[in-house]
Design a protein around this motif. Sequence first.
Motif, PDB file in Angstrom:
ATOM      1  N   ASN A 352      47.464  31.361  76.891  1.00 19.31           N
ATOM      2  CA  ASN A 352      46.791  32.643  76.617  1.00 19.31           C
ATOM      3  C   ASN A 352      47.014  33.618  77.766  1.00 19.31           C
ATOM      4  O   ASN A 352      47.328  34.788  77.552  1.00 19.31           O
ATOM      5  CB  ASN A 352      45.289  32.427  76.439  1.00 19.31           C
ATOM      6  N   LYS A 355      50.369  34.947  77.442  1.00 11.70           N
ATOM      7  CA  LYS A 355      50.572  35.837  76.293  1.00 11.70           C
ATOM      8  C   LYS A 355      49.936  37.209  76.516  1.00 11.70           C
ATOM      9  O   LYS A 355      50.473  38.221  76.087  1.00 11.70           O
ATOM     10  CB  LYS A 355      49.926  35.207  75.045  1.00 11.70           C
ATOM     11  N   TYR A 356      48.743  37.191  77.153  1.00 15.88           N
ATOM     12  CA  TYR A 356      47.991  38.443  77.227  1.00 15.88           C
ATOM     13  C   TYR A 356      48.074  39.123  78.595  1.00 15.88           C
ATOM     14  O   TYR A 356      47.203  39.894  78.968  1.00 15.88           O
ATOM     15  CB  TYR A 356      46.532  38.189  76.819  1.00 15.88           C
ATOM     16  N   ASP A 378      44.401  35.682  85.046  1.00 14.50           N
ATOM     17  CA  ASP A 378      45.567  36.539  84.773  1.00 14.50           C
ATOM     18  C   ASP A 378      45.188  37.975  85.080  1.00 14.50           C
ATOM     19  O   ASP A 378      44.004  38.289  85.239  1.00 14.50           O
ATOM     20  CB  ASP A 378      46.031  36.367  83.321  1.00 14.50           C
ATOM     21  N   ILE A 383      39.353  41.193  78.315  1.00 13.53           N
ATOM     22  CA  ILE A 383      38.717  41.065  76.992  1.00 13.53           C
ATOM     23  C   ILE A 383      37.465  41.929  76.996  1.00 13.53           C
ATOM     24  O   ILE A 383      36.645  41.831  77.919  1.00 13.53           O
ATOM     25  CB  ILE A 383      38.329  39.591  76.713  1.00 13.53           C
ATOM     26  N   TYR A 396      39.342  33.799  65.387  1.00 15.98           N
ATOM     27  CA  TYR A 396      38.957  35.091  65.965  1.00 15.98           C
ATOM     28  C   TYR A 396      40.035  35.578  66.924  1.00 15.98           C
ATOM     29  O   TYR A 396      40.539  34.827  67.753  1.00 15.98           O
ATOM     30  CB  TYR A 396      37.610  34.989  66.716  1.00 15.98           C
ATOM     31  N   ARG A 397      40.386  36.858  66.767  1.00 19.01           N
ATOM     32  CA  ARG A 397      41.328  37.473  67.704  1.00 19.01           C
ATOM     33  C   ARG A 397      40.809  38.874  68.032  1.00 19.01           C
ATOM     34  O   ARG A 397      40.295  39.563  67.153  1.00 19.01           O
ATOM     35  CB  ARG A 397      42.725  37.580  67.087  1.00 19.01           C
ATOM     36  N   VAL A 398      40.945  39.238  69.277  1.00 25.19           N
ATOM     37  CA  VAL A 398      40.501  40.588  69.651  1.00 25.19           C
ATOM     38  C   VAL A 398      41.385  41.580  68.895  1.00 25.19           C
ATOM     39  O   VAL A 398      42.580  41.354  68.726  1.00 25.19           O
ATOM     40  CB  VAL A 398      40.605  40.784  71.192  1.00 25.19           C
ATOM     41  N   ASP A 401      44.928  42.565  69.649  1.00 19.98           N
ATOM     42  CA  ASP A 401      45.886  41.451  69.657  1.00 19.98           C
ATOM     43  C   ASP A 401      46.268  41.045  68.230  1.00 19.98           C
ATOM     44  O   ASP A 401      47.324  40.491  67.994  1.00 19.98           O
ATOM     45  CB  ASP A 401      45.281  40.260  70.394  1.00 19.98           C
ATOM     46  N   GLY A 408      49.802  34.752  68.169  1.00 20.06           N
ATOM     47  CA  GLY A 408      48.608  33.884  68.221  1.00 20.06           C
ATOM     48  C   GLY A 408      48.077  33.547  66.840  1.00 20.06           C
ATOM     49  O   GLY A 408      48.471  34.127  65.833  1.00 20.06           O
ATOM     50  N   THR A 409      47.164  32.556  66.821  1.00 15.07           N
ATOM     51  CA  THR A 409      46.562  32.145  65.548  1.00 15.07           C
ATOM     52  C   THR A 409      45.037  32.322  65.562  1.00 15.07           C
ATOM     53  O   THR A 409      44.392  32.249  64.532  1.00 15.07           O
ATOM     54  CB  THR A 409      46.831  30.641  65.298  1.00 15.07           C
ATOM     55  N   GLY A 410      44.484  32.490  66.738  1.00 14.48           N
ATOM     56  CA  GLY A 410      43.017  32.588  66.838  1.00 14.48           C
ATOM     57  C   GLY A 410      42.345  31.230  66.841  1.00 14.48           C
ATOM     58  O   GLY A 410      41.127  31.135  66.738  1.00 14.48           O
ATOM     59  N   LEU A 413      41.349  28.964  71.388  1.00 12.34           N
ATOM     60  CA  LEU A 413      40.101  28.843  72.155  1.00 12.34           C
ATOM     61  C   LEU A 413      39.069  27.975  71.426  1.00 12.34           C
ATOM     62  O   LEU A 413      38.231  27.351  72.074  1.00 12.34           O
ATOM     63  CB  LEU A 413      39.532  30.219  72.476  1.00 12.34           C
TER      64      LEU A 413
HETATM   65  P1  ADP Z   1      45.301  33.171  69.943  1.00 12.38           P
HETATM   66  O1  ADP Z   1      46.140  32.211  69.235  1.00 12.38           O
HETATM   67  O2  ADP Z   1      45.157  34.473  69.230  1.00 12.38           O
HETATM   68  O3  ADP Z   1      45.621  33.322  71.377  1.00 12.38           O
HETATM   69  P2  ADP Z   1      42.871  32.102  70.947  1.00 12.38           P
HETATM   70  O4  ADP Z   1      41.723  31.436  70.239  1.00 12.38           O
HETATM   71  O5  ADP Z   1      43.528  31.325  72.001  1.00 12.38           O
HETATM   72  O6  ADP Z   1      43.866  32.547  69.820  1.00 12.38           O
HETATM   73  O7  ADP Z   1      42.308  33.408  71.531  1.00 12.38           O
HETATM   74  C1  ADP Z   1      41.506  34.255  70.758  1.00 12.38           C
HETATM   75  C2  ADP Z   1      41.635  35.695  71.207  1.00 12.38           C
HETATM   76  O8  ADP Z   1      41.072  35.850  72.489  1.00 12.38           O
HETATM   77  C3  ADP Z   1      43.057  36.106  71.366  1.00 12.38           C
HETATM   78  O9  ADP Z   1      43.583  36.549  70.167  1.00 12.38           O
HETATM   79  C4  ADP Z   1      42.952  37.201  72.379  1.00 12.38           C
HETATM   80  O10 ADP Z   1      42.635  38.390  71.722  1.00 12.38           O
HETATM   81  C5  ADP Z   1      41.797  36.811  73.228  1.00 12.38           C
HETATM   82  N1  ADP Z   1      42.226  36.180  74.505  1.00 12.38           N
HETATM   83  C6  ADP Z   1      42.306  34.896  74.785  1.00 12.38           C
HETATM   84  N2  ADP Z   1      42.727  34.679  76.051  1.00 12.38           N
HETATM   85  C7  ADP Z   1      42.906  35.870  76.590  1.00 12.38           C
HETATM   86  C8  ADP Z   1      43.325  36.341  77.871  1.00 12.38           C
HETATM   87  N3  ADP Z   1      43.663  35.501  78.870  1.00 12.38           N
HETATM   88  N4  ADP Z   1      43.398  37.673  78.061  1.00 12.38           N
HETATM   89  C9  ADP Z   1      43.080  38.548  77.106  1.00 12.38           C
HETATM   90  N5  ADP Z   1      42.665  38.186  75.863  1.00 12.38           N
HETATM   91  C10 ADP Z   1      42.599  36.864  75.606  1.00 12.38           C
END
Ligand code: ADP
Length: 452
Positions: A352, A355-356, A378, A383, A396-398, A401, A408-410, A413
């Motif tokens: 994550n 990716k972010y 990072d 967030i 759930y995804r922000v 994103d 991502g799949t949400g 986490l």
């Molecule tokens: P995904 O497969 O979308 O990464 P996650 O469950 O791992 O699914 O994360 C859920 C959401 O949380 C992500 O879609 C992203 O929007 C946000 N997120 C997770 N980790 C980070 C991070 N390190 N920085 C910013 N946003 C994050």
Amino acid sequence: MKLKTKIHLFSTLLMLVILTLTNTGIYFVYEKLAYDTEYHQLKMQSEDLVASLSKVTGQNPALVLLAYLPPIGAVRVLDSTGKEIVESTTVEGMRNYQPKVEPSEKYSIDEFNKTPAMVINMPIIWTDGKVVELQMIQLLTDVKHNLRLLMLILLGVTLVAMIPITASSIGLGRIVIQPIENLIQTMSRSRQTGNYEKIDVAVEGKDEMAQMGHEFNDMMGQLECNFKKQEQFVSNASHELKTPLTVIESYARLLSRRGFDDRAVAEEAVGAILGESVRMKDMIAQMLQLARGQEHATFNFEKTNIHALVEKTLQPMRQAYTRDFILEGNEQSVAVTDPDKLRQLLFILLDNARKYSEREIKTTISETETNVSIAVTDYGNGIPKEAIPQLFDRFYRVHEDRNRKTGGTGLGLAIAKELADGLVAELKIESVVGMGTTFRIIIPKEQILTDF
Ligand code: ADP
């Protein structure tokens, strides 16, 4: 037979047996006492008679016998062959009465005209100097009357006592059965309507029945919650899978329409189909893992050097991505944990972070007296505060994103949270929009549980 009837029958019968046994005991004890009293009186009378007989000289001994005759009975003197020498009686028809005598007992109880008769025999010296037997018979009319009265009283007491006993057993049956009947009705209503119905239980109720009601309601609540979660999961999963499938379908159509003539279109279509297929595969793998996670994953806890474990996790990340993965902190930190599951959790957080964000990723190990914590930091977009509570929800995804193609799949986490729970570790987030995010895993140094 219904449980209510069983309780009612059993308790009533039991009490009836107890009462009958007690009353029978009382009856026989009273009978024995009454016989013994009569015996003592008769014996004293016969001893007086013997004393008087010894003083008789020349007088007709039959007259002496008459003086000591029991009020309702007879006195006889029998010779050694059992033949009657003399007899006096106050009862008509007793002259020919031959009572049954138990030689080993101090007195015998026989029956004369349906009335118990007490008989005692004793040897005496007769007026002619021979040894004869004195037999005294007394009809126990009063005793018989008293015994009959006692029996009637005891029967009456038994019958009267059975009324409250029966009433209380019916009441008891109701108290026990009513909540069970409620439970059965609620369960069958739940089955018919498909709703998770609850039963009415007094909030302040402390007895087992109230406890059963509370447990049932809690269980129904939990089942309903799980069912809703499952429903939500299935609908989210199908919704999330629909998007890549639609993309694949539309690119496949494009490919079949124009792709064979236009290489650029074909390349774009194949690339998109490949990308979406990989995303779907990842999503399915993650969904499977979540489903499996629910069926009691086994955690094998062991003493683990956390620094070495994090370094081992960072190595393949450095290989795969051209990014700086920095490791700082205590090299000696040791905790009891499942190293494989902890690595899996770290991979999700590191992936994550990668990716972010665009810059380097810093992993810091620190420890207190009781915990070791690993912070993955990072310097990405961060967030938003309002998104943090939902972050561990499946799918759930922000918002941004979702629109951005980060692949991502949400689910990441949600899996991370389940892993952390299994490891009895805490997962904390600190994030500032525009500055970056830190995910912190706090692991207790010692574990009481070793496998669950
Ligand atoms: P995904 O497969 O979308 O990464 P996650 O469950 O791992 O699914 O994360 C859920 C959401 O949380 C992500 O879609 C992203 O929007 C946000 N997120 C997770 N980790 C980070 C991070 N390190 N920085 C910013 N946003 C994050």
